[in-house]
Scaffold this motif. Structure first.
Motif, PDB file in Angstrom:
ATOM      1  N   LYS A  63       0.832  -1.203   0.000  1.00  0.00           N
ATOM      2  CA  LYS A  63       0.000   0.000   0.000  1.00  0.00           C
ATOM      3  C   LYS A  63       0.872   1.261   0.000  1.00  0.00           C
ATOM      4  N   LEU A  64       1.920   1.253   0.840  1.00  0.00           N
ATOM      5  CA  LEU A  64       2.806   2.419   0.902  1.00  0.00           C
ATOM      6  C   LEU A  64       3.514   2.650  -0.430  1.00  0.00           C
ATOM      7  N   GLU A  65       3.925   1.574  -1.090  1.00  0.00           N
ATOM      8  CA  GLU A  65       4.575   1.731  -2.392  1.00  0.00           C
ATOM      9  C   GLU A  65       3.629   2.366  -3.404  1.00  0.00           C
ATOM     10  N   GLU A  66       2.359   1.977  -3.364  1.00  0.00           N
ATOM     11  CA  GLU A  66       1.377   2.600  -4.257  1.00  0.00           C
ATOM     12  C   GLU A  66       1.212   4.078  -3.932  1.00  0.00           C
ATOM     13  N   GLN A  67       1.171   4.392  -2.638  1.00  0.00           N
ATOM     14  CA  GLN A  67       1.044   5.797  -2.242  1.00  0.00           C
ATOM     15  C   GLN A  67       2.272   6.595  -2.660  1.00  0.00           C
ATOM     16  N   ILE A  68       3.470   5.980  -2.535  1.00  0.00           N
ATOM     17  CA  ILE A  68       4.694   6.664  -2.950  1.00  0.00           C
ATOM     18  C   ILE A  68       4.663   6.944  -4.454  1.00  0.00           C
ATOM     19  N   LYS A  69       4.179   5.981  -5.236  1.00  0.00           N
ATOM     20  CA  LYS A  69       4.058   6.194  -6.683  1.00  0.00           C
ATOM     21  C   LYS A  69       3.103   7.352  -6.977  1.00  0.00           C
TER      22      LYS A  69
END
Length: 212
Positions: A63-69
């Motif tokens: 989820k955090l990786e998606e938010q970072i993207k």
């Protein structure tokens, strides 16, 4: 004298001790198996709990990786908008620069100096002209270096004597010169231009500026 045979009693006691020893070994083995089974169950429970935590952490990391993207995409869009805004501001500021440049040249050109060509290339302005004396050219350089809010860093490229024919068919000894000068944006010039900070650019040419 009475004789008592103790051998059967001793043998029986040895047998009882042997049985008690084997019984103790059996009980210890069973207790050890019970403890080993309980410890195995505890370890399995701990492993299962850790695996569940690892799975939860992997899901949260995804989820955090998606938010970072998404944040990176938003940042790129913000940078693009800022670049467009700066380009618009530069265009608005550059639109008035030739006017300020010509006004400043008229203001800083001393008497006895005639400007024949003016060419702007980015922040550098090339000026050619004719002066009555070398001192007039020096005065022009001093004015643009110390008294101008729009011009700075004058650089004398060339100066040479020339005999020119005036309108009355009279030859006069004059001096042809070529100067490079840089444009600047001082606080005073920014106020004159509406307070929009930008870097002058483009190219400009103008007819002769005459001071006599």
């Amino acid at each position: 004298m009475i004789l008592i045979n103790l051998l059967p009693h001793r043998e029986e006691r040895r047998q009882r001790r042997k049985k008690a020893f084997y019984a103790g070994l059996g009980v210890s083995f069973v207790v050890g198996l019970v403890f080993a089974g309980l410890w195995y169950l505890v370890l399995q429970q701990m492993i299962t709990s850790q695996q569940e935590r690892n799975a939860f952490l992997r899901a949260e990391i995804a989820k955090l990786e998606e938010q970072i993207k998404d944040i990176a995409t938003l940042k790129a869009e913000i940078d693009s908008l800022k670049a467009r805004q700066k380009a618009v501001e530069d265009l608005q500021a550059d639109r008035n620069v030739p006017v300020h440049l010509l006004n400043e040249l008229v203001k800083q050109t001393p008497e006895g100096v005639y400007l024949t060509t003016i060419k702007q290339d980015g922040n550098v302005v090339g000026v050619t002209g004719i002066a009555q004396t070398n001192e007039r050219v020096s005065e022009f350089l001093r004015n643009t270096a110390y008294s101008s809010t729009w011009l700075e860093k004058p650089d004398l490229v060339e100066i040479k004597a020339a005999n020119l024919v005036t309108a009355g068919r009279e030859q006069k000894r004059l001096f042809e010169f070529s100067v490079r000068v840089s444009l600047k944006r001082s606080p005073e010039s920014a106020k004159q231009d509406g307070g929009i900070p930008a870097t002058p650019g483009g190219a400009a040419s103008a007819p002769a500026v005459k001071r006599s």
